[in-house]
Design a protein around this motif. Structure first.
Motif, PDB file in Angstrom:
ATOM      1  N   THR B  34       0.847  -1.205   0.000  1.00 13.35           N
ATOM      2  CA  THR B  34       0.000   0.000   0.000  1.00 13.35           C
ATOM      3  C   THR B  34       0.876   1.246   0.000  1.00 13.35           C
ATOM      4  O   THR B  34       0.653   2.199  -0.746  1.00 13.35           O
ATOM      5  CB  THR B  34      -0.918  -0.009   1.248  1.00 13.35           C
ATOM      6  N   ARG B  35       1.927   1.225   0.859  1.00 14.16           N
ATOM      7  CA  ARG B  35       2.854   2.356   0.946  1.00 14.16           C
ATOM      8  C   ARG B  35       3.545   2.574  -0.400  1.00 14.16           C
ATOM      9  O   ARG B  35       3.731   3.702  -0.841  1.00 14.16           O
ATOM     10  CB  ARG B  35       3.935   2.093   2.014  1.00 14.16           C
ATOM     11  N   LEU B  36       3.931   1.461  -1.028  1.00 11.33           N
ATOM     12  CA  LEU B  36       4.638   1.539  -2.309  1.00 11.33           C
ATOM     13  C   LEU B  36       3.769   2.226  -3.361  1.00 11.33           C
ATOM     14  O   LEU B  36       4.209   3.135  -4.069  1.00 11.33           O
ATOM     15  CB  LEU B  36       5.031   0.134  -2.778  1.00 11.33           C
ATOM     16  N   LEU B  37       2.492   1.788  -3.438  1.00  5.02           N
ATOM     17  CA  LEU B  37       1.588   2.392  -4.423  1.00  5.02           C
ATOM     18  C   LEU B  37       1.384   3.879  -4.120  1.00  5.02           C
ATOM     19  O   LEU B  37       1.307   4.699  -5.022  1.00  5.02           O
ATOM     20  CB  LEU B  37       0.241   1.655  -4.442  1.00  5.02           C
ATOM     21  N   ARG B  38       1.328   4.206  -2.830  1.00  5.63           N
ATOM     22  CA  ARG B  38       1.154   5.610  -2.456  1.00  5.63           C
ATOM     23  C   ARG B  38       2.380   6.423  -2.882  1.00  5.63           C
ATOM     24  O   ARG B  38       2.248   7.537  -3.395  1.00  5.63           O
ATOM     25  CB  ARG B  38       0.925   5.704  -0.935  1.00  5.63           C
ATOM     26  N   ALA B  39       3.573   5.859  -2.653  1.00  7.09           N
ATOM     27  CA  ALA B  39       4.810   6.546  -3.060  1.00  7.09           C
ATOM     28  C   ALA B  39       4.857   6.753  -4.572  1.00  7.09           C
ATOM     29  O   ALA B  39       5.604   7.584  -5.075  1.00  7.09           O
ATOM     30  CB  ALA B  39       6.029   5.740  -2.603  1.00  7.09           C
ATOM     31  N   MET B  40       4.069   5.960  -5.291  1.00  2.00           N
ATOM     32  CA  MET B  40       4.018   6.096  -6.747  1.00  2.00           C
ATOM     33  C   MET B  40       2.834   6.953  -7.169  1.00  2.00           C
ATOM     34  O   MET B  40       2.421   6.907  -8.340  1.00  2.00           O
ATOM     35  CB  MET B  40       3.896   4.707  -7.380  1.00  2.00           C
ATOM     36  N   ASP B  41       2.300   7.755  -6.276  1.00  2.00           N
ATOM     37  CA  ASP B  41       1.142   8.624  -6.568  1.00  2.00           C
ATOM     38  C   ASP B  41      -0.088   7.824  -6.973  1.00  2.00           C
ATOM     39  O   ASP B  41      -0.869   8.277  -7.829  1.00  2.00           O
ATOM     40  CB  ASP B  41       1.475   9.628  -7.680  1.00  2.00           C
ATOM     41  N   ASP B  42      -0.270   6.648  -6.389  1.00  2.00           N
ATOM     42  CA  ASP B  42      -1.460   5.820  -6.620  1.00  2.00           C
ATOM     43  C   ASP B  42      -1.806   5.662  -8.097  1.00  2.00           C
ATOM     44  O   ASP B  42      -2.861   6.121  -8.556  1.00  2.00           O
ATOM     45  CB  ASP B  42      -2.659   6.392  -5.840  1.00  2.00           C
ATOM     46  N   PRO B  43      -0.918   5.014  -8.845  1.00  2.00           N
ATOM     47  CA  PRO B  43      -1.211   4.808 -10.275  1.00  2.00           C
ATOM     48  C   PRO B  43      -2.358   3.811 -10.429  1.00  2.00           C
ATOM     49  O   PRO B  43      -2.688   3.085  -9.476  1.00  2.00           O
ATOM     50  CB  PRO B  43       0.097   4.223 -10.805  1.00  2.00           C
ATOM     51  N   PRO B  44      -2.992   3.751 -11.620  1.00  2.00           N
ATOM     52  CA  PRO B  44      -4.128   2.825 -11.816  1.00  2.00           C
ATOM     53  C   PRO B  44      -3.673   1.365 -11.914  1.00  2.00           C
ATOM     54  O   PRO B  44      -3.867   0.697 -12.926  1.00  2.00           O
ATOM     55  CB  PRO B  44      -4.769   3.324 -13.116  1.00  2.00           C
ATOM     56  N   ILE B  45      -3.029   0.919 -10.840  1.00  2.00           N
ATOM     57  CA  ILE B  45      -2.535  -0.457 -10.766  1.00  2.00           C
ATOM     58  C   ILE B  45      -3.175  -1.115  -9.538  1.00  2.00           C
ATOM     59  O   ILE B  45      -3.156  -0.531  -8.448  1.00  2.00           O
ATOM     60  CB  ILE B  45      -1.000  -0.503 -10.610  1.00  2.00           C
ATOM     61  N   ALA B  46      -3.729  -2.319  -9.712  1.00  2.00           N
ATOM     62  CA  ALA B  46      -4.170  -3.106  -8.559  1.00  2.00           C
ATOM     63  C   ALA B  46      -3.150  -4.221  -8.341  1.00  2.00           C
ATOM     64  O   ALA B  46      -2.536  -4.696  -9.292  1.00  2.00           O
ATOM     65  CB  ALA B  46      -5.536  -3.699  -8.826  1.00  2.00           C
ATOM     66  N   VAL B  47      -3.001  -4.616  -7.063  1.00  2.00           N
ATOM     67  CA  VAL B  47      -2.101  -5.723  -6.745  1.00  2.00           C
ATOM     68  C   VAL B  47      -2.921  -6.820  -6.080  1.00  2.00           C
ATOM     69  O   VAL B  47      -3.581  -6.568  -5.067  1.00  2.00           O
ATOM     70  CB  VAL B  47      -0.963  -5.261  -5.815  1.00  2.00           C
ATOM     71  N   ARG B  48      -2.941  -7.997  -6.676  1.00  2.00           N
ATOM     72  CA  ARG B  48      -3.623  -9.128  -6.040  1.00  2.00           C
ATOM     73  C   ARG B  48      -2.559 -10.054  -5.473  1.00  2.00           C
ATOM     74  O   ARG B  48      -1.630 -10.454  -6.180  1.00  2.00           O
ATOM     75  CB  ARG B  48      -4.522  -9.869  -7.049  1.00  2.00           C
ATOM     76  N   ASP B  51      -3.188 -14.833  -1.677  1.00  2.00           N
ATOM     77  CA  ASP B  51      -4.406 -15.268  -0.991  1.00  2.00           C
ATOM     78  C   ASP B  51      -5.628 -14.552  -1.560  1.00  2.00           C
ATOM     79  O   ASP B  51      -6.673 -14.491  -0.908  1.00  2.00           O
ATOM     80  CB  ASP B  51      -4.284 -15.024   0.520  1.00  2.00           C
ATOM     81  N   ASP B  52      -5.476 -13.987  -2.759  1.00  2.00           N
ATOM     82  CA  ASP B  52      -6.547 -13.289  -3.488  1.00  2.00           C
ATOM     83  C   ASP B  52      -6.962 -11.951  -2.882  1.00  2.00           C
ATOM     84  O   ASP B  52      -7.893 -11.308  -3.360  1.00  2.00           O
ATOM     85  CB  ASP B  52      -7.778 -14.187  -3.689  1.00  2.00           C
ATOM     86  N   GLU B  53      -6.256 -11.529  -1.824  1.00  2.00           N
ATOM     87  CA  GLU B  53      -6.503 -10.186  -1.286  1.00  2.00           C
ATOM     88  C   GLU B  53      -6.026  -9.151  -2.305  1.00  2.00           C
ATOM     89  O   GLU B  53      -4.955  -9.295  -2.896  1.00  2.00           O
ATOM     90  CB  GLU B  53      -5.724 -10.030   0.035  1.00  2.00           C
ATOM     91  N   GLU B  54      -6.820  -8.105  -2.552  1.00  2.00           N
ATOM     92  CA  GLU B  54      -6.443  -7.114  -3.562  1.00  2.00           C
ATOM     93  C   GLU B  54      -6.163  -5.758  -2.918  1.00  2.00           C
ATOM     94  O   GLU B  54      -6.912  -5.296  -2.061  1.00  2.00           O
ATOM     95  CB  GLU B  54      -7.546  -7.000  -4.616  1.00  2.00           C
TER      96      GLU B  54
END
Lengths: 457, 457
Positions: B34-48, B51-54
């Protein structure tokens, strides 16, 4: 050129008189010059000394005769030819019978290693030479004043009439006139910059403002042009007003380091030679500060294949603070700011031809140059123009036009064909209406990213 | 790619099974991503996660989903993304739903500073990384064998058919086919070299010999082409014999450092990336040794705006020993030998488009690639081709064509218009008779010295 520092007679009628009153040449002096010619593989050069004794070793008849009219001219030229020959030629203690450019060519090609930059005498003379003028804010102003503020009327005698371009012209056909070639150069630069009507352009070092006027007239752009030469800025401002360009072209008497604003294009033609390598990162910072994300930029400069100081006589008497960089040295402008170099063109033979035109006009206006200056000034400029022709012809000097833009600019043309697609506009036609923008045909599989995520700064 | 060194399952049917048997994701792991995506300005990327948690922070719907199927893939990618992501994508422990190139583009543009080359993790991972492969005579042979000797049939699946050019094509119009664009590239190179029938040409690093064949067929020159890839030289020799070119094209399995003879033209397309900057002066010495006084030369190479090591995953798995230089670094080839750079053209978007064609053909031949290799190999090459497209599109990589010659060559064209004057020859026509030489019109005031005194060496 600064005549105050030199205590030499300026009356050329008396040259023969001094020679006649001098002592005869010593055996050592003749021997030294004989050795020198031998070290140069006995080129077709004869040397006549002040006592009319002639030295020549060449197998055939000499093509040029170097007349050394005073002992001090012989010793000066032997010890530090790069600096001394220019002064001795200017004040007439050395004269040349035959083609001056041929003499310079022969000496350049046959120069003995001892006189080369890395040779013994080359190193020694550089060791004791004063440091070149620096290009600080005030230093640049002095250096530029020295050369460019000589007088607008002087440059008008031999530059192209309409645009007064004191930089390399572009001869797509070497038979075209200087006027046509200067217009072709400006058009070539405009096409490389892909100007479109309404663009805001900044020019660093604008001379008499010709390119700025051309860009505004022919490409419908708005230009702010910077220059620290007072004479040039006054002339440029007046000329733009006459042409009704006030408001579309603004000339600013200030240093390139003080450029402000944001622009679609940055252009600098013939200024980099006066910037000094130590200031290249600052120049890059200026461009980085003022170029829009989709801006295009071009630097046009004299250059070298290998790093080498400016000819010391030219640096001292003609162009204080000047240094022509290698392409590698120029990258110090682009690299720190991640600029992409998209095109480099070397136009060195175009500069040789430009200089030939200038020299011819200069020589044919001898009388008018002498009204304002003196014979010594005339001879110094003849030598400078002739020496420059030879340097560009032989490849000692290069002329680089470097086009670049931000790394993030992806709207790039697929070919440079647009630079050559239509004929250059005729020299006489100066339309005032802006050209229509070139149409760009999008392709299905065009890899240029158009929807890049924008990262806030 | 070297599969022996990696102890990973190759059966992709079982990927879901491992994920299912893995432990669930820890809160720390989710927090870190979550921190990583935030550091990247929340790009339109989802991470699954496995355990299928997204995880997704982006304001709109995600464009791409990164499926991390094992804990070690998460930790590897967090600590050393440049190296680990490639391996994890190849072996399927990371998969991507959506456009892979879009993912790479988003990650490239939004990469947090900590992962940049000068960032903390970037520095640390480089500190512990093994040194890149060196390009000594034997090192080069190993490096080249690793990549180019994979199998001719493999490259035939996705390169252009006739000339098998594994280098950037030239698309004067982006809509033309890959085949036409490779021919246009070769013709562009030939025109830049100003080839004339009977010229002797040497090529350093000739791939499957396509350019050498083209030069001999279309321009009537004789070519000696050097290459250290055994597979490529065998193919090239056979193909030239089939075309009746034996005697006009000679392929030599040897290093460029062993080039012998004297040539009218030196050309190297796509070899410099494998030379290593430490060997640039030796490459310059080779060219200086083998180029005739009036010879022309061209080097075509991937490059950079700023010095930067090759992507470590590509260096390790795809191209050992590769390094794309800046234009400034390239001058180490030219400067010591006083070569004049006459033209530089940056074709980076042409390489992006070339790679798009390659990737499309590669993907459409998945079945045939899997017959010879495996899924891991297929995915690694897909990633390499896709990542390269993005690097050229975004300007992380450049493509420089540098034309140069000896300083003493004065017979230079007045304009580059000849490169664009006539239409490119049609892709289908392969005439065997040499073209007539271009006529050169001498001009009265041509400044090119023709009667320069020749100095004995």
């Amino acid at each position: 050129m600064n005549t105050k520092s030199k205590n030499i007679p300026l009356n050329f009628e008396r040259v023969d008189e001094w020679a006649a009153t001098s002592r005869s040449a010593h055996r050592l002096e003749k021997w030294l010059f004989t050795r020198l010619l031998r070290a140069m593989d006995d080129p077709p050069i004869a040397v006549r000394l002040w006592d009319d004794e002639e030295i020549q070793n060449c197998p055939g008849p000499p093509e040029v005769t170097l007349h050394i009219r005073e002992p001090r001219a012989l010793w000066g030229t032997l010890i530090d030819p790069e600096l001394y020959f220019g002064d001795a030629y200017s004040d007439g203690t050395i004269t040349v019978e035959g083609d001056l450019s041929r003499l310079i060519e022969l000496v350049s090609v046959h120069r003995p290693p001892i006189f080369a930059e890395q040779g013994l005498l080359g190193r020694l003379t550089r060791l004791f030479a004063p440091a070149p003028q620096t290009n600080t804010l005030s230093g640049s102003r002095q250096n530029i004043h020295h050369h460019y503020d000589l007088s607008n009327d002087f440059y008008r005698l031999w530059l192209d009439r309409e645009y007064m371009q004191y930089t390399c012209a572009y001869f797509p056909d070497p038979a075209i006139s200087l006027e046509a070639a200067q217009i072709a150069k400006m058009e070539h630069v405009c096409r490389k910059l892909r100007l479109k009507p309404g663009d805001k352009v900044v020019e660093a070092g604008c001379g008499w403002g010709g390119l700025a006027r051309y860009m505004a007239q022919r490409h419908g752009v708005n230009v702010r042009a910077y220059n620290i030469s007072h004479e040039q800025v006054s002339y440029a401002t007046e000329r733009a007003a006459e042409l009704g360009l006030t408001g579309r072209v603004e000339y600013i008497e200030d240093d390139y380091r003080n450029i402000e604003g944001e622009y679609d294009a940055f252009v600098s033609v013939g200024m980099l030679e006066h910037v000094g390598t130590e200031n290249y990162p600052s120049l890059g910072a200026v461009i980085d500060r003022c170029l829009k994300p989709d801006g295009r930029a071009l630097i046009h400069s004299i250059g070298r294949n290998q790093p080498k100081l400016m000819n010391r006589w030219i640096e001292k008497r003609i162009f204080p603070g000047a240094y022509p960089p290698t392409l590698g040295e120029m990258t110090a402008i682009f690299q720190p700011y991640n600029f992409s170099i998209v095109d480099v063109e070397n136009l060195r033979l175009h500069y040789a031809l430009t200089l030939q035109h200038w020299l011819k006009r200069f020589e044919s206006n001898r009388g008018r140059v002498l009204e304002a200056f003196d014979e010594q000034f005339f001879r110094a400029w003849r030598l400078y123009l002739t020496g420059s022709i030879v340097a560009f012809r032989l490849g000692d000097l290069q002329l680089f036009q470097v086009s670049f833009n931000r790394c993030e600019l992806h709207d790039l043309p697929w070919s440079r064909g647009h630079l050559y697609a239509e004929p250059q506009p005729p020299a006489a036609a100066v339309p005032t209406s802006p050209r229509a923008p070139a149409t760009v045909r999008p392709a299905a599989n065009d890899p240029r990213p158009r929807t890049l995520p924008h990262r806030p700064q």
